[in-house]
Design an enzyme around this catalytic site. Sequence first.
Site, PDB file in Angstrom:
ATOM      1  N   ARG A 142      -2.907 -10.092  13.590  1.00 24.67           N
ATOM      2  CA  ARG A 142      -2.942  -8.715  13.077  1.00 24.67           C
ATOM      3  C   ARG A 142      -3.792  -8.641  11.812  1.00 24.67           C
ATOM      4  O   ARG A 142      -4.531  -7.680  11.606  1.00 24.67           O
ATOM      5  CB  ARG A 142      -1.527  -8.218  12.800  1.00 24.67           C
TER       6      ARG A 142
ATOM      7  N   ARG B 191      10.423  -6.942   5.997  1.00 23.02           N
ATOM      8  CA  ARG B 191      10.153  -5.567   6.390  1.00 23.02           C
ATOM      9  C   ARG B 191      11.088  -5.133   7.514  1.00 23.02           C
ATOM     10  O   ARG B 191      11.392  -5.900   8.415  1.00 23.02           O
ATOM     11  CB  ARG B 191       8.705  -5.498   6.866  1.00 23.02           C
TER      12      ARG B 191
ATOM     13  N   LYS C  79       0.816  -1.216   0.000  1.00 23.27           N
ATOM     14  CA  LYS C  79       0.000   0.000   0.000  1.00 23.27           C
ATOM     15  C   LYS C  79       0.854   1.272   0.000  1.00 23.27           C
ATOM     16  O   LYS C  79       0.590   2.204  -0.747  1.00 23.27           O
ATOM     17  CB  LYS C  79      -0.886  -0.084   1.240  1.00 23.27           C
TER      18      LYS C  79
ATOM     19  N   ARG D 263      10.769  -6.183  13.100  1.00 18.85           N
ATOM     20  CA  ARG D 263       9.858  -6.319  14.227  1.00 18.85           C
ATOM     21  C   ARG D 263       9.674  -7.792  14.502  1.00 18.85           C
ATOM     22  O   ARG D 263       9.370  -8.545  13.580  1.00 18.85           O
ATOM     23  CB  ARG D 263       8.503  -5.707  13.839  1.00 18.85           C
TER      24      ARG D 263
ATOM     25  N   ARG E 173      -9.783   3.581   8.929  1.00 18.22           N
ATOM     26  CA  ARG E 173      -9.795   2.129   9.128  1.00 18.22           C
ATOM     27  C   ARG E 173     -11.026   1.650   9.887  1.00 18.22           C
ATOM     28  O   ARG E 173     -11.271   0.446   9.961  1.00 18.22           O
ATOM     29  CB  ARG E 173      -8.532   1.703   9.863  1.00 18.22           C
TER      30      ARG E 173
END
Length: 258
Positions: free
Chosen positions: A206, A161, A48, A194, A120
Amino acid sequence: MKTKEQTNTWKHVEKVRGAMTLWLCLLIGSAEVKSAEIIFLGPPGSGKGTQSNLLSQKLKIPQISTGDLLRERAQAGDLEIAKVLEKGGTISEGKLETILTERLSSPDAKQGWILDGCPRTLAHVRILNRVLTALGRSENVDAVISLEVPDSVVHRRLAKRQICSRCGKIYNQDSLAPKTKGVCDLCHNPLYHRSDDLNHDVVINRLNHFKNETSLVLDFYQRSGRLCRVSGVGPKPEVFGKILKCQGIKISKPKEQK
Ligand SMILES: [Zn+2]
């Protein structure tokens, strides 16, 4: 009530008109694209950030990430936001409204904007609509792009990531690499993985949380005919091509007068 057939025909007309409009815009130059207000939603790892950045460059309108805005605020000394970013939780609706109002009314957002990752929840939708009304803009955004990827792809991408240890900016070894390996472009602090991103169960949680949160938002924009679902799987330019096709449906449509 429109019959399903009528609705489909209408959708087709809208699509053709959109494609023609987009073609014209590209021909004339993106400076001619007026007032493109676009919402970009997608789970972590959907690409995104990358895709909304490409669209922002193409349309010459700012990409506004609420995550980035919150991090800027926290760095500037906002203790409430700093606490939320550090410990989790949600920021107050009043604060979100203030932040959105300030950002969407700034001069570079006059010709439009791309909201990356917001709203959201339905509460956020209401806040955004309040802000738009207060700014004299229509609540009818031009397009809501939902970038969709299978969970397995999210797992793979999240493993690549990296996040800045200080400002929280997100990078991806494949799609959004920092200029210097392992170092944040913005604040020059080290990047880290992370642990959440590497834990399969946590990622599943998540993703489920994201889906639960946003499904009502997607339903809402679907009903208003603004939603465009795009598969985020495939090479970046290919995904971007699909996005251009769908966001062209609404771009340059005259805004409703208040
Ligand atoms: Zn940083």
